[in-house]
Design an enzyme around this catalytic site. Sequence first.
Site, PDB file in Angstrom:
ATOM      1  N   GLY A 186       0.834  -1.204   0.000  1.00 48.68           N
ATOM      2  CA  GLY A 186       0.000   0.000   0.000  1.00 48.68           C
ATOM      3  C   GLY A 186       0.860   1.242   0.000  1.00 48.68           C
ATOM      4  N   SER A 187       0.309   2.327   0.550  1.00 47.07           N
ATOM      5  CA  SER A 187       1.003   3.617   0.504  1.00 47.07           C
ATOM      6  C   SER A 187       2.199   3.634   1.454  1.00 47.07           C
ATOM      7  CB  SER A 187       0.028   4.722   0.899  1.00 47.07           C
ATOM      8  OG  SER A 187      -0.459   4.444   2.201  1.00 47.07           O
ATOM      9  N   GLY A 196       2.889   1.998   5.158  1.00 44.88           N
ATOM     10  CA  GLY A 196       4.075   1.171   5.399  1.00 44.88           C
ATOM     11  C   GLY A 196       4.886   1.668   6.586  1.00 44.88           C
ATOM     12  N   GLU A 251       5.769  -3.402   0.598  1.00 45.48           N
ATOM     13  CA  GLU A 251       5.666  -3.115  -0.841  1.00 45.48           C
ATOM     14  C   GLU A 251       4.874  -1.835  -0.975  1.00 45.48           C
ATOM     15  OE1 GLU A 251       6.953  -4.730  -3.365  1.00 45.48           O
ATOM     16  OE2 GLU A 251       7.444  -6.705  -2.578  1.00 45.48           O
ATOM     17  N   CYS A 310       1.315   0.574  -8.840  1.00 44.09           N
ATOM     18  CA  CYS A 310       2.500   1.035  -8.100  1.00 44.09           C
ATOM     19  C   CYS A 310       3.637   1.274  -9.082  1.00 44.09           C
ATOM     20  CB  CYS A 310       2.895   0.023  -7.040  1.00 44.09           C
ATOM     21  SG  CYS A 310       3.015  -1.638  -7.673  1.00 44.09           S
TER      22      CYS A 310
HETATM   23  P1  NAD Z   1      -3.407   2.311   1.469  1.00 40.81           P
HETATM   24  O1  NAD Z   1      -2.095   2.477   2.117  1.00 40.81           O
HETATM   25  O2  NAD Z   1      -4.425   3.359   1.663  1.00 40.81           O
HETATM   26  O3  NAD Z   1      -4.074   0.919   1.956  1.00 40.81           O
HETATM   27  C1  NAD Z   1      -3.446  -0.316   1.759  1.00 40.81           C
HETATM   28  C2  NAD Z   1      -3.911  -1.300   2.805  1.00 40.81           C
HETATM   29  O4  NAD Z   1      -3.393  -0.913   4.082  1.00 40.81           O
HETATM   30  C3  NAD Z   1      -5.420  -1.367   2.993  1.00 40.81           C
HETATM   31  O5  NAD Z   1      -5.788  -2.700   3.210  1.00 40.81           O
HETATM   32  C4  NAD Z   1      -5.658  -0.514   4.244  1.00 40.81           C
HETATM   33  O6  NAD Z   1      -6.821  -0.862   4.952  1.00 40.81           O
HETATM   34  C5  NAD Z   1      -4.417  -0.849   5.056  1.00 40.81           C
HETATM   35  N1  NAD Z   1      -3.994   0.185   6.013  1.00 40.81           N
HETATM   36  C6  NAD Z   1      -4.048   1.529   5.864  1.00 40.81           C
HETATM   37  N2  NAD Z   1      -3.488   2.131   6.936  1.00 40.81           N
HETATM   38  C7  NAD Z   1      -3.065   1.153   7.774  1.00 40.81           C
HETATM   39  C8  NAD Z   1      -2.408   1.135   9.039  1.00 40.81           C
HETATM   40  N3  NAD Z   1      -2.064   2.265   9.659  1.00 40.81           N
HETATM   41  N4  NAD Z   1      -2.122  -0.066   9.610  1.00 40.81           N
HETATM   42  C9  NAD Z   1      -2.443  -1.224   8.986  1.00 40.81           C
HETATM   43  N5  NAD Z   1      -3.086  -1.273   7.793  1.00 40.81           N
HETATM   44  C10 NAD Z   1      -3.394  -0.093   7.187  1.00 40.81           C
HETATM   45  O7  NAD Z   1      -3.115   2.081  -0.095  1.00 40.81           O
HETATM   46  P2  NAD Z   1      -4.148   1.962  -1.298  1.00 40.81           P
HETATM   47  O8  NAD Z   1      -4.714   3.306  -1.609  1.00 40.81           O
HETATM   48  O9  NAD Z   1      -5.083   0.814  -1.114  1.00 40.81           O
HETATM   49  O10 NAD Z   1      -3.164   1.507  -2.494  1.00 40.81           O
HETATM   50  C11 NAD Z   1      -2.402   2.385  -3.230  1.00 40.81           C
HETATM   51  C12 NAD Z   1      -0.954   2.410  -2.765  1.00 40.81           C
HETATM   52  O11 NAD Z   1      -0.411   1.089  -2.756  1.00 40.81           O
HETATM   53  C13 NAD Z   1      -0.054   3.189  -3.702  1.00 40.81           C
HETATM   54  O12 NAD Z   1       0.853   3.942  -2.937  1.00 40.81           O
HETATM   55  C14 NAD Z   1       0.680   2.116  -4.491  1.00 40.81           C
HETATM   56  O13 NAD Z   1       1.906   2.527  -5.033  1.00 40.81           O
HETATM   57  C15 NAD Z   1       0.846   1.068  -3.429  1.00 40.81           C
HETATM   58  N6  NAD Z   1       1.078  -0.255  -4.004  1.00 40.81           N
HETATM   59  C16 NAD Z   1       2.344  -0.771  -3.945  1.00 40.81           C
HETATM   60  C17 NAD Z   1       2.621  -2.006  -4.523  1.00 40.81           C
HETATM   61  C18 NAD Z   1       4.008  -2.559  -4.506  1.00 40.81           C
HETATM   62  O14 NAD Z   1       4.143  -3.749  -4.752  1.00 40.81           O
HETATM   63  N7  NAD Z   1       5.040  -1.799  -4.223  1.00 40.81           N
HETATM   64  C19 NAD Z   1       1.592  -2.738  -5.144  1.00 40.81           C
HETATM   65  C20 NAD Z   1       0.313  -2.195  -5.171  1.00 40.81           C
HETATM   66  C21 NAD Z   1       0.074  -0.948  -4.593  1.00 40.81           C
END
Ligand code: NAD
Length: 508
Positions: free
Chosen positions: A239-240, A244, A261, A295
């Site tokens: 995720g973001s 992370g 990731e 991503c």
């Molecule tokens: P996000 O960070 O908003 O959410 C991702 C996941 O994390 C969700 O399941 C969310 O509920 C959970 N989450 C959010 N805050 C959390 C916390 N404090 N503790 C635990 N869990 C938490 O991201 P998004 O908007 O769903 O996805 C987009 C982002 O993901 C972009 O930044 C993209 O680049 C990244 N991404 C990276 C990869 C990679 O492999 N590097 C792959 C896909 C997406």
Amino acid sequence: MQNFLKELKISELNKGVSTGTKWFSASGEKIISSSPVDGKQIASVNSCDKRSFDYVVETAQNAFVEWRTWPAPRRGEIIRQIGNELRRHKDILGKLVSYEMGKSLQEGMGEVQEMIDIADFALGLSRQLYGFTMHSERPGHRMYDQYHPLGIVGIISAFNFPVAVWSWNSFIAMVCADVCIWKPSEKTPLCAIACQHIISKVFKENKVPEGVCNLVSGGREVGEWIANEPKIALVSATGSTRMGKAVGAAVGARLGKSLLELGGNNAIIISKEADLNIALVGCLFGAVGTAGQRCTTTRRLIIHEDIYDIFKKKLIQAYRQLKIGDPLKEENHVGPLIDHDAVDAYLNAINQIKKQGGNMALAGGILSGKGFESGCYVKPCIAEVTNDMEIVQHETFAPILYLIKYKTLEEAIEIQNAVPQGLSSSIFTLNLREAEWFLSSKGSDCGIANVNIGTSGAEIGGAFGGEKETGGGRESGSDAWKVYMRRQTNTINYSDTLPLAQGIKFTV
Ligand code: NAD
């Protein structure tokens, strides 16, 4: 409701917690799943509450005790059957991914294909979990290292790859004898529920212990429970960067393992010695595919000054041909953004570009009218910028492409590396020296570096992930499986004496 949802034969879409074949109606908050394609509400899902979460963790712990005794090739056989179930459901699951997340049907199907590919990879891996043997310095001794499972792996996934990221993690983890607890994105809960239903048939038929593969639907709070749970040995979070940093800190505080990731800010260098025809296709797919929500989306083009104007012209012409609309219709290239928050972030970024001195070479904007009722369709746009602008340093998850001019390759690589993120990068050039420089230790600082291929669309055979604020994790192919196991070094003495290493004498 769309017909394909009926075809999935999921009786109760609202149940969001499962331990494999059993489903629970937990009492957490309701998550509403709406499609960005037409704005319609698809279903509401009960998310996991803390009591159900604790129950799932306990069930997973118990399942691990049995699962780790199954021989690895037998675990591989389960994944083989899962791959076959996915083959049978490719069409329907691909449509659901496209409808709930908004990516094109081609890409939705591609995502399911990626799951099938990783199932095949995991099956082969189940006979190749190799350790090394070493020669001991002591006579009559043998040394080797071997890999054991970690236990419970928590998987937190993002909305943009609602099914593939789970399979990358869980299929490899299961072959390694780990058990998994998956928390999918709250923006795509139905894709996760569909996956769990598809694989539960295999679990039932093979009497896989309940708790090997668990689903806990929910939002950030459920993710935080995973990060803070000491019984979860490894947390794989996609995720973001903001997420992370929070997950990494929580897992680190309890000295657990994490695999992160996170976001990218990916660039392509277009040399004056590039094949501009293939470069154009690579840039276009990289920048507008999945409406800029990968991503690995191409966010920056670093173009040699001699070809800057001609390439910009070609690019704008190509953008004008793009068809934006319902991603389930094959003729459309670009679908919607995931939700209205994403549209706001896109509009805000365009304002910032203008404020910070950028020039919109191709204007953006929201589309309205017939077919665009959801309010999530936006125009892919192009901006001329400098790399040091604050907005350019930031990952905006939308189809905004930045153009930057360069004079020398050294300068281009410096620009490419001068962002906080380090996921994917590429160079288009037919010059061997340029290509090798880009791939050398003086070149790209990213986890992925390509030549004459764009930044997005990785194959599962390679280890996937990036450096710096992208988190440093690697998953999927190559030897990424080692992250899911603990390493043990064994020394066996088959002599009748007890010599000590380094020649140390100890006599009594
Ligand atoms: P996000 O960070 O908003 O959410 C991702 C996941 O994390 C969700 O399941 C969310 O509920 C959970 N989450 C959010 N805050 C959390 C916390 N404090 N503790 C635990 N869990 C938490 O991201 P998004 O908007 O769903 O996805 C987009 C982002 O993901 C972009 O930044 C993209 O680049 C990244 N991404 C990276 C990869 C990679 O492999 N590097 C792959 C896909 C997406």
